[in-house]
Design a protein around this motif. Structure first.
Motif, mmCIF file in Angstrom:
data_model
loop_
_atom_site.group_PDB
_atom_site.id
_atom_site.type_symbol
_atom_site.label_atom_id
_atom_site.label_comp_id
_atom_site.label_asym_id
_atom_site.label_seq_id
_atom_site.Cartn_x
_atom_site.Cartn_y
_atom_site.Cartn_z
ATOM 1 N N UNK A 194 22.672 -29.269 -13.412
ATOM 2 C CA UNK A 194 23.960 -30.086 -13.949
ATOM 3 C C UNK A 194 24.614 -29.327 -14.797
ATOM 4 N N UNK A 195 25.658 -29.595 -15.123
ATOM 5 C CA UNK A 195 26.540 -29.142 -16.455
ATOM 6 C C UNK A 195 26.313 -30.014 -17.724
ATOM 7 N N UNK A 196 26.564 -29.253 -18.904
ATOM 8 C CA UNK A 196 26.622 -30.333 -19.972
ATOM 9 C C UNK A 196 27.318 -31.137 -19.847
ATOM 10 N N UNK A 197 28.722 -30.943 -19.195
ATOM 11 C CA UNK A 197 29.738 -32.084 -19.069
ATOM 12 C C UNK A 197 29.087 -33.369 -18.343
ATOM 13 N N UNK A 198 28.325 -32.965 -17.347
ATOM 14 C CA UNK A 198 27.661 -34.101 -16.551
ATOM 15 C C UNK A 198 26.708 -34.822 -17.411
ATOM 16 N N UNK A 199 25.837 -33.984 -17.816
ATOM 17 C CA UNK A 199 24.798 -34.554 -18.531
ATOM 18 C C UNK A 199 24.738 -35.130 -19.826
ATOM 19 N N UNK A 200 25.994 -34.778 -20.684
ATOM 20 C CA UNK A 200 26.360 -35.409 -22.004
ATOM 21 C C UNK A 200 27.595 -35.916 -21.999
ATOM 22 N N UNK A 201 28.646 -35.126 -22.001
ATOM 23 C CA UNK A 201 30.153 -35.392 -22.244
ATOM 24 C C UNK A 201 30.521 -36.749 -21.388
ATOM 25 N N UNK A 202 30.339 -36.468 -20.080
ATOM 26 C CA UNK A 202 30.827 -37.593 -19.413
ATOM 27 C C UNK A 202 30.352 -38.939 -19.583
ATOM 28 N N UNK A 203 29.057 -38.859 -20.174
ATOM 29 C CA UNK A 203 28.380 -39.973 -20.449
ATOM 30 C C UNK A 203 28.629 -40.495 -21.896
ATOM 31 N N UNK A 204 29.543 -39.694 -22.774
ATOM 32 C CA UNK A 204 29.905 -40.208 -24.036
ATOM 33 C C UNK A 204 28.993 -39.962 -25.095
ATOM 34 N N UNK A 205 27.763 -39.053 -24.829
ATOM 35 C CA UNK A 205 26.755 -38.702 -25.740
ATOM 36 C C UNK A 205 27.401 -37.700 -26.744
ATOM 37 N N UNK A 206 27.508 -38.093 -28.183
ATOM 38 C CA UNK A 206 28.185 -37.140 -29.282
ATOM 39 C C UNK A 206 28.010 -35.640 -29.269
ATOM 40 N N UNK A 207 28.818 -34.999 -29.544
ATOM 41 C CA UNK A 207 28.508 -33.442 -29.316
ATOM 42 C C UNK A 207 27.416 -33.017 -30.474
ATOM 43 N N UNK A 208 27.205 -33.994 -31.546
ATOM 44 C CA UNK A 208 25.922 -33.587 -32.426
ATOM 45 C C UNK A 208 25.033 -34.394 -32.107
ATOM 46 N N UNK A 209 24.737 -34.774 -31.038
ATOM 47 C CA UNK A 209 23.551 -35.527 -30.708
ATOM 48 C C UNK A 209 22.285 -34.697 -30.588
ATOM 49 N N UNK A 210 21.162 -34.831 -31.146
ATOM 50 C CA UNK A 210 19.955 -33.983 -31.019
ATOM 51 C C UNK A 210 19.441 -33.643 -29.719
ATOM 52 N N UNK A 211 19.779 -34.635 -28.737
ATOM 53 C CA UNK A 211 19.288 -34.467 -27.092
ATOM 54 C C UNK A 211 19.902 -33.574 -26.514
ATOM 55 N N UNK A 212 20.978 -32.685 -27.054
ATOM 56 C CA UNK A 212 21.854 -31.709 -26.356
ATOM 57 C C UNK A 212 20.991 -30.490 -26.788
ATOM 58 N N UNK A 213 19.975 -30.475 -27.770
ATOM 59 C CA UNK A 213 19.551 -29.091 -28.148
ATOM 60 C C UNK A 213 18.501 -28.370 -27.231
ATOM 61 N N UNK A 214 18.549 -27.068 -27.473
ATOM 62 C CA UNK A 214 17.497 -26.258 -26.876
ATOM 63 C C UNK A 214 16.061 -26.850 -26.863
ATOM 64 N N UNK A 215 16.026 -27.121 -27.934
ATOM 65 C CA UNK A 215 14.295 -27.563 -28.228
ATOM 66 C C UNK A 215 14.229 -28.959 -27.320
ATOM 67 N N UNK A 216 15.063 -29.714 -26.894
ATOM 68 C CA UNK A 216 14.753 -30.941 -26.239
ATOM 69 C C UNK A 216 15.251 -30.709 -24.490
#
Length: 447
Positions: A100-122
């Motif tokens: 999926x894309x970051x938009x699908x996994x995060x942005x479309x679900x309103x997950x903040x841009x600074x949320x740790x779940x977006x990091x390469x370590x996760x």
């Protein structure tokens, strides 16, 4: 939905690290994922070990513990929600591609841009524009845009995580969404409305909220009327309590706990009392209206929930190690039958094989401190070299030399094969390969 279990709120325990470790990405220009080639870049961190689990579809194999639970949940929704002709109204999607894309996994679900779940370590990134889904909720907006209003998503999800008996980088979730238009929600009370009279929809409102602006009001979203929220809450909780009773027995004790997810408000976790302790079963809530707006859906309200299959199966079938779900041993697989669900199926150990534990200590590069080293990078190297015979990896010591200022780490790696006894010589050989790989990959000096 995500869990704690599978829950996104677990990431509040994390902090954003300064990732200075060398990447574990392949040394080539492209990578093949799900029979498609993608260009690699500085974000690519998928390992061959992770790719080896794709396409195995263990959650679809008859009589596999995960498949048994999947089918129980699907059957429950088929029976619970039917149209006037008696046909099931819930659609099931169990073969959606995990890229999926970051938009699908995060942005479309309103997950903040600074949320740790977006990091390469996760997360496991294919490249900067693609990743392996971290939760099945990543498909939510796409399915809503296609016109669906009741559906279940089942699939494999991927998270970079610690190594122990209850964590694995690949696991499985079931995600559900149900939406109701005003005409259906208030068919017996046509004078009622879903939205407050002073609320106006705005497509531009579809923006991830900042971490400091969490929607923590457990009453309702500002746009919704109390009548609409209470009707949906009642249906959601009734449906999920009956699901818990289907899985754990009609006399199961349960409770609702207020929670927070970026994509629902209000939000709740359902806990059941099982063998002397409260078990977190699933996360749920009223869907954020911004998500429905972005999907082009108006005058509608929805609820959603998500549950992780592995943890549920480990509890119900008393399976002690998450690696067992990937076993091809007939002694494990033949213990479970779909038709026997509810008859107290319990895992019986094939055999108890001994552990072998080896420590690995190393000095970090001069410009790196102990907090700069990403443990999940180390875990991926261990998985790549040793595969599934590693039962646990734990950081047992951090040290900074008082004179030189150099920092060192010591990890303990516990080996145990699920189907045979490992000799210490076999373990030493594998451990030596891990040591060599770690030394080269991270530019460290073995102590």
């Amino acid at each position: 939905m995500i869990r704690k279990l599978d829950i996104i709120s677990k990431y509040s325990k994390y902090f954003v690290r300064n990732v200075r470790n060398q990447s574990t990405r392949p040394m080539c220009d492209t990578i093949s994922v799900c029979n498609r080639n993608y260009p690699t870049d500085s974000w690519t961190n998928i390992t061959p070990n992770i790719l080896s689990y794709q396409g195995r579809n263990i959650y679809m194999k008859k009589n596999h513990p995960l498949s048994i639970l999947r089918q129980q949940i699907v059957n429950y929704f088929y029976k619970t929600f039917v149209n006037p002709k008696g046909n099931a109204i819930f659609s099931v999607f169990d073969n959606l591609a995990p890229v999926v894309t970051p938009e699908q996994n995060f942005d479309q679900l309103l997950i903040p841009k600074d949320h740790p779940s977006r990091s390469k370590s996760d997360c496991y990134y294919v490249n900067e524009k693609h990743l392996l889904r971290a939760h099945t909720t990543a498909h939510q907006v796409d399915l809503l845009k296609s016109g669906l209003d009741n559906y279940l998503i089942v699939g494999d999800v991927y998270r970079r995580d610690e190594i122990n008996a209850t964590h694995f980088p690949v696991f499985h979730q079931i995600d559900a969404v149900r939406t109701l238009h005003r005409d259906k929600l208030f068919k017996n009370n046509p004078e009622l409305e879903i939205f407050e009279t002073n609320f106006k929809t705005s497509p531009t409102s579809f923006l991830p909220i900042k971490s400091s602006l969490k929607c923590i009001d457990q009453t309702k979203q500002p746009c919704h009327t109390m009548e609409a929220v209470k009707l949906m809450e009642h249906e959601l909780k009734t449906v999920l309590v009956r699901l818990a009773q289907t899985l754990f027995g009609k006399d199961i004790e349960y409770r609702w706990v207020d929670s927070y997810f970026p994509f629902t408000q209000p939000s709740w976790e359902l806990e059941v009392y099982w063998k002397g302790e409260w078990l977190e079963l699933l996360g749920s809530g009223i869907m954020r209206n911004e998500i429905l707006e972005a999907a082009g859906i108006g005058n509608t309200i929805g609820w959603a929930f998500g549950v992780g299959l592995e943890r549920l199966a480990m509890v119900l079938f008393e399976i002690p190690d998450i690696r067992l779900f990937w076993s091809n041993d007939s002694g494990f697989l033949n213990q479970f039958k779909e038709e026997d669900f509810g008859k107290h199926m319990k895992y019986k150990p094939i055999s108890i094989y001994p552990q072998c534990a080896n420590d690995l200590s190393f000095w970090l590069p001069d410009n790196m401190g102990v907090d700069d080293f990403v443990g999940n990078d180390f875990n991926d190297v261990v998985r790549d070299v040793a595969g599934d015979i590693v039962e646990q990896v734990s950081l047992i010591d951090k040290f900074k030399h008082p004179k030189t200022g150099k920092s060192s780490l010591c990890f303990r790696i516990v080996y145990r094969h699920m189907e045979k006894t490992l000799t210490q010589n076999e373990v030493n050989e594998i451990h030596s390969k891990i040591t060599t790989t770690v030394e080269k990959r991270f530019n460290v000096k073995i102590r």
